[in-house]
Design a protein around this motif. Structure first.
Motif, PDB file in Angstrom:
ATOM      1  N   ALA A 179      40.337  44.907 -92.770  1.00 54.78           N
ATOM      2  CA  ALA A 179      41.127  44.702 -93.982  1.00 54.78           C
ATOM      3  C   ALA A 179      42.535  44.193 -93.689  1.00 54.78           C
ATOM      4  CB  ALA A 179      41.193  45.999 -94.777  1.00 54.78           C
ATOM      5  N   THR A 180      42.999  44.284 -92.430  1.00 56.69           N
ATOM      6  CA  THR A 180      44.330  43.770 -92.122  1.00 56.69           C
ATOM      7  C   THR A 180      44.289  42.278 -91.819  1.00 56.69           C
ATOM      8  OG1 THR A 180      44.151  44.127 -89.748  1.00 56.69           O
ATOM      9  CG2 THR A 180      44.965  45.966 -91.057  1.00 56.69           C
ATOM     10  N   GLY A 181      43.106  41.665 -91.845  1.00 60.70           N
ATOM     11  CA  GLY A 181      42.996  40.244 -91.537  1.00 60.70           C
ATOM     12  C   GLY A 181      42.749  39.983 -90.060  1.00 60.70           C
ATOM     13  N   ALA A 182      42.254  41.006 -89.345  1.00 55.03           N
ATOM     14  CA  ALA A 182      42.002  40.858 -87.911  1.00 55.03           C
ATOM     15  C   ALA A 182      40.762  40.002 -87.658  1.00 55.03           C
ATOM     16  CB  ALA A 182      41.807  42.238 -87.284  1.00 55.03           C
ATOM     17  N   GLN A 186      38.966  41.343 -82.495  1.00 57.69           N
ATOM     18  CA  GLN A 186      39.938  42.431 -82.667  1.00 57.69           C
ATOM     19  C   GLN A 186      39.304  43.636 -83.357  1.00 57.69           C
ATOM     20  OE1 GLN A 186      42.959  40.242 -84.744  1.00 57.69           O
ATOM     21  NE2 GLN A 186      43.965  39.567 -82.862  1.00 57.69           N
ATOM     22  N   ILE A 189      37.649  45.421 -80.514  1.00 55.73           N
ATOM     23  CA  ILE A 189      38.580  46.042 -79.572  1.00 55.73           C
ATOM     24  C   ILE A 189      39.249  47.283 -80.168  1.00 55.73           C
ATOM     25  CG2 ILE A 189      40.785  45.698 -78.387  1.00 55.73           C
ATOM     26  CD1 ILE A 189      39.910  42.844 -77.848  1.00 55.73           C
ATOM     27  N   TYR A 190      39.674  47.201 -81.423  1.00 59.10           N
ATOM     28  CA  TYR A 190      40.415  48.322 -82.011  1.00 59.10           C
ATOM     29  C   TYR A 190      39.553  49.241 -82.867  1.00 59.10           C
ATOM     30  CZ  TYR A 190      44.376  45.584 -80.490  1.00 59.10           C
ATOM     31  OH  TYR A 190      45.251  44.881 -79.725  1.00 59.10           O
TER      32      TYR A 190
ATOM     33  N   ALA B  87      45.054  39.307 -94.760  1.00 61.10           N
ATOM     34  CA  ALA B  87      46.336  39.662 -94.168  1.00 61.10           C
ATOM     35  C   ALA B  87      47.380  39.903 -95.252  1.00 61.10           C
ATOM     36  CB  ALA B  87      46.795  38.557 -93.214  1.00 61.10           C
ATOM     37  N   MET B 110      48.572  47.749 -86.105  1.00 62.43           N
ATOM     38  CA  MET B 110      47.359  47.002 -86.474  1.00 62.43           C
ATOM     39  C   MET B 110      47.611  46.159 -87.722  1.00 62.43           C
ATOM     40  SD  MET B 110      44.959  47.723 -84.321  1.00 62.43           S
ATOM     41  CE  MET B 110      46.208  47.754 -83.049  1.00 62.43           C
ATOM     42  N   GLY B 111      48.557  46.604 -88.552  1.00 60.86           N
ATOM     43  CA  GLY B 111      48.870  45.863 -89.768  1.00 60.86           C
ATOM     44  C   GLY B 111      49.385  44.465 -89.506  1.00 60.86           C
ATOM     45  N   LEU B 113      48.134  42.445 -87.188  1.00 62.56           N
ATOM     46  CA  LEU B 113      47.106  41.604 -86.538  1.00 62.56           C
ATOM     47  C   LEU B 113      46.853  40.300 -87.302  1.00 62.56           C
ATOM     48  CD1 LEU B 113      44.365  44.150 -85.400  1.00 62.56           C
ATOM     49  CD2 LEU B 113      46.013  42.930 -83.988  1.00 62.56           C
ATOM     50  N   GLY B 114      46.900  40.363 -88.623  1.00 62.62           N
ATOM     51  CA  GLY B 114      46.602  39.170 -89.409  1.00 62.62           C
ATOM     52  C   GLY B 114      47.725  38.147 -89.388  1.00 62.62           C
ATOM     53  N   ALA B 117      50.044  35.837 -83.475  1.00 59.06           N
ATOM     54  CA  ALA B 117      49.105  35.002 -82.726  1.00 59.06           C
ATOM     55  C   ALA B 117      47.912  35.841 -82.299  1.00 59.06           C
ATOM     56  CB  ALA B 117      49.788  34.431 -81.490  1.00 59.06           C
ATOM     57  N   SER B 118      46.732  35.234 -82.387  1.00 62.60           N
ATOM     58  CA  SER B 118      45.500  35.971 -82.156  1.00 62.60           C
ATOM     59  C   SER B 118      45.448  36.561 -80.748  1.00 62.60           C
ATOM     60  CB  SER B 118      44.325  35.044 -82.407  1.00 62.60           C
ATOM     61  OG  SER B 118      43.130  35.690 -82.122  1.00 62.60           O
ATOM     62  N   ARG B 120      47.847  37.512 -78.817  1.00 61.64           N
ATOM     63  CA  ARG B 120      48.759  38.654 -78.689  1.00 61.64           C
ATOM     64  C   ARG B 120      48.154  39.894 -79.315  1.00 61.64           C
ATOM     65  NH1 ARG B 120      53.815  39.746 -80.553  1.00 61.64           N
ATOM     66  NH2 ARG B 120      53.870  38.145 -82.153  1.00 61.64           N
ATOM     67  N   GLY B 121      47.556  39.713 -80.486  1.00 64.81           N
ATOM     68  CA  GLY B 121      46.915  40.841 -81.154  1.00 64.81           C
ATOM     69  C   GLY B 121      45.768  41.397 -80.339  1.00 64.81           C
ATOM     70  N   THR B 122      45.001  40.484 -79.725  1.00 65.79           N
ATOM     71  CA  THR B 122      43.834  40.895 -78.963  1.00 65.79           C
ATOM     72  C   THR B 122      44.240  41.682 -77.717  1.00 65.79           C
ATOM     73  OG1 THR B 122      42.694  38.955 -79.770  1.00 65.79           O
ATOM     74  CG2 THR B 122      41.723  40.039 -77.877  1.00 65.79           C
ATOM     75  N   GLN B 170      51.722  45.087 -92.940  1.00 66.88           N
ATOM     76  CA  GLN B 170      51.090  43.794 -93.236  1.00 66.88           C
ATOM     77  C   GLN B 170      52.012  42.889 -94.041  1.00 66.88           C
ATOM     78  OE1 GLN B 170      46.913  45.694 -94.309  1.00 66.88           O
ATOM     79  NE2 GLN B 170      46.854  43.529 -94.764  1.00 66.88           N
TER      80      GLN B 170
END
Lengths: 268, 285
Positions: A179-182, A186, A189-190, B87, B110-111, B113-114, B117-118, B120-122, B170
């Motif tokens: 829901a956060t747009g991951a 991801q 992973i999370y 996001a 985690m908020g 992540l959207g 940069a992908s 970095r989030g990963t 977010q």
């Protein structure tokens, strides 16, 4: 209050246990038939345990006292065996993580998990010893063939165990991440990995223990480690040395079991 | 006023038999705080999940959902841009849906992540600025002192506040809250609703919240939308929800139980509203 039930008219209190269904006895009958049928094929001869008791006692006597004169060699070969198990397990864990995810039906579509599972089935179906014989031919005699054999077989086992853990997760956190747009990666992973990590670690350690046990016999087909000495001493009728090697194996496996149990306890 | 949510003739059928939504048309304007009410099984949570693209409508129909001017789904298919849209949509779940084994601040991060940069989030590479923002979001919900504790060590009400902090992180334009207080005790429930109201009033974010108790809808939301059996039954000022209307939505017997519960709740409220209200404002400020 219309829905209150009183104990007086509770029908469960007068209930008797249900009569055993006839199929219950049929299952027992089938079980006995299977045992009797297998008796023939397995050529069971318990009488020979008595009639050949003298031979066996003589044979057993050859094992004692154990001959520890070569203990330095035994220990260094046992270490090689452990080293084979370490690398076989580590490579398998690394490969089983993506393959385990790809075998989970709650993560990937059927056209990914079905083929992946079938390949993993094949990895698992063939025993380490068979893989070891094949790798001895392709990469030559020695421990590396043993590493590759354990690696392939353990990957098949761990991918299945890992995916079973993934299929039992709570999908709430995954949706929370989604829901956060991951991205999909991801989410895994999370949302997935933190939930399954304790089980994954436990399974990996357990497989390491069983790989040490398996690695002790890989040497019999030339794939290095203490199995080579074991095989040679048996073929040379040097049973006192065989006994010494077996004691070294028992002590090592016991120590590793205790150690890995301690480590696993920390993660659960 | 822009429409931030636009839903047209949305149908949803589960397992080819259970018709959860039967042609919903709904629009929500920027800055509104809307209560989505109805008995369990009326389709209110299903409708909310469609808005974030967590569920998709029946294929073949003409149903469509767009949020903030971007299509979320059309004719039962998610738009390819749905990740970018999510996001901008903060989603609060009844069961909080935090990652239990991670720390509170990691959950809030985690908020982002959207947005970031992908790669970095990963790899979990967050900047100092992002960590500062996460702590700020936690301070807003009164949870900054728990930042480095594991999420599963918190109570339900605290976890829900962390989930709101994740939505704040977010920098969402719209907050969708699915039964955010259904698993909470009355006091935590009020704290959570006060925070949502505060986000709506101070930041001008649109908030849509599904609620079980009509009393909360009346107290916190100007507009109420009621669903019954997958259809829109009422849409208007929550003060205009008459007893007769509620009886029609919930059925007579349920309604009696419901209003009894609500009256016991409001008794509690009159006793400790002062204390918890003051605490909430101190935390939120």
């Amino acid at each position: 209050m219309p829905h209150v039930m009183t104990a007086g008219n509770n029908p469960a209190l007068e209930a008797t246990p249900p009569k055993k269904h006839w199929s219950h006895w049929l299952i027992w009958a089938i079980a006995f038939l299977v045992l009797a049928w297998s008796w023939e094929g397995a050529e069971m001869r318990p009488a020979s345990l008595v009639s050949d008791a003298g031979n066996m006692a003589e044979f057993a006597a050859d094992f004692f006292p154990p001959d520890f004169s070569q203990w330095r060699l035994h220990l260094s070969e046992m270490l090689i065996t452990i080293q084979i198990a370490i690398w076989g397990t580590v490579l398998a864990v690394v490969l089983a993580i993506p393959l385990g995810i790809m075998s989970s039906e709650n993560i990937v579509p059927w056209w990914v998990y079905q083929p992946t599972r079938r390949v993993m089935d094949a990895f698992r179906a063939i025993n380490e010893m068979v893989f070891a014989m094949l790798f001895v031919v392709s990469v030559g005699l020695g421990p590396f063939a043993g590493v590759l054999a354990l690696f392939i077989h353990t990957t098949g086992v761990l991918a299945k165990l890992f995916s079973e853990a993934v299929e039992a997760i709570d999908k709430g956190p995954v949706e929370g991440i989604r829901a956060t747009g991951a991205s999909g990666l991801q989410e895994v992973i999370y949302g997935v990995i933190p939930q399954v990590l304790p089980l994954w670690i436990s399974y990996s350690l357990y497989r390491f223990e069983s790989n040490v046990r398996s690695a002790t016999v890989l040497g019999m087909v030339g794939a290095g480690g203490i199995g080579v000495i074991l095989w040679e001493s048996i073929r040379g009728f040097m049973f006192a040395e065989t006994c010494a090697v077996m004691i070294v194996i028992i002590v090592t496996v016991t120590l590793l079991d205790i150690l890995s149990q301690q480590v696993r306890r920390r993660f659960i | 006023m822009d429409n931030v949510v636009q839903i047209q003739s949305l149908h949803k059928t589960f397992n080819n038999a259970n018709r959860a939504l039967k042609g919903i048309d709904l629009s929500v304007s920027k800055g509104e705080m809307v209560a989505l009410i109805g008995p369990s099984g009326s389709g209110k949570s299903t409708l909310l999940r469609h808005m974030a693209g967590l569920t998709w409508g029946d294929k073949g129909g003409q149903g469509s959902v767009s949020v903030l001017g971007k299509t979320i789904q059309q004719q039962g298919k998610l738009a390819p841009t749905v990740r970018r849209s999510r996001a901008k949509i903060g989603y609060i779940f009844q069961q909080f849906n935090l990652v239990n084994r991670m720390s509170v601040i990691s959950n809030v991060l985690m908020g982002s992540l959207g947005r970031i940069a992908s790669w970095r989030g990963t790899l979990s590479i967050f900047t100092q600025e992002e960590k500062r923002l996460a702590l700020k979001a936690l301070a807003r919900v009164g949870m900054e002192s728990f930042a480095y504790q594991r999420a599963d060590t918190l109570s339900g009400g605290q976890q829900q506040r962390v989930a709101i902090a994740r939505a704040l992180m977010q920098q969402a334009e719209i907050i969708l809250a699915d039964e955010p207080i259904a698993s909470l005790d009355p006091e935590s429930a009020r704290t959570v609703m006060d925070i949502l109201k505060d986000i709506n009033e101070k930041d001008g974010k649109t908030v849509i919240v599904t609620l079980h108790q009509v009393e909360y809808a009346r107290q916190y939301c100007h507009r109420a939308v009621a669903l019954k059996d997958g259809e829109l039954y009422f849409d208007g000022d929550s003060a205009h929800l008459s007893e007769e209307c509620l009886t029609n939505i919930y059925g007579a017997s349920n309604r009696a139980i419901n209003s009894h519960e609500a009256s016991t709740h409001s008794e509690n409220k009159s006793v400790d509203l002062g204390v918890s209200g003051a605490m909430t404002f101190a935390e939120a400020g």
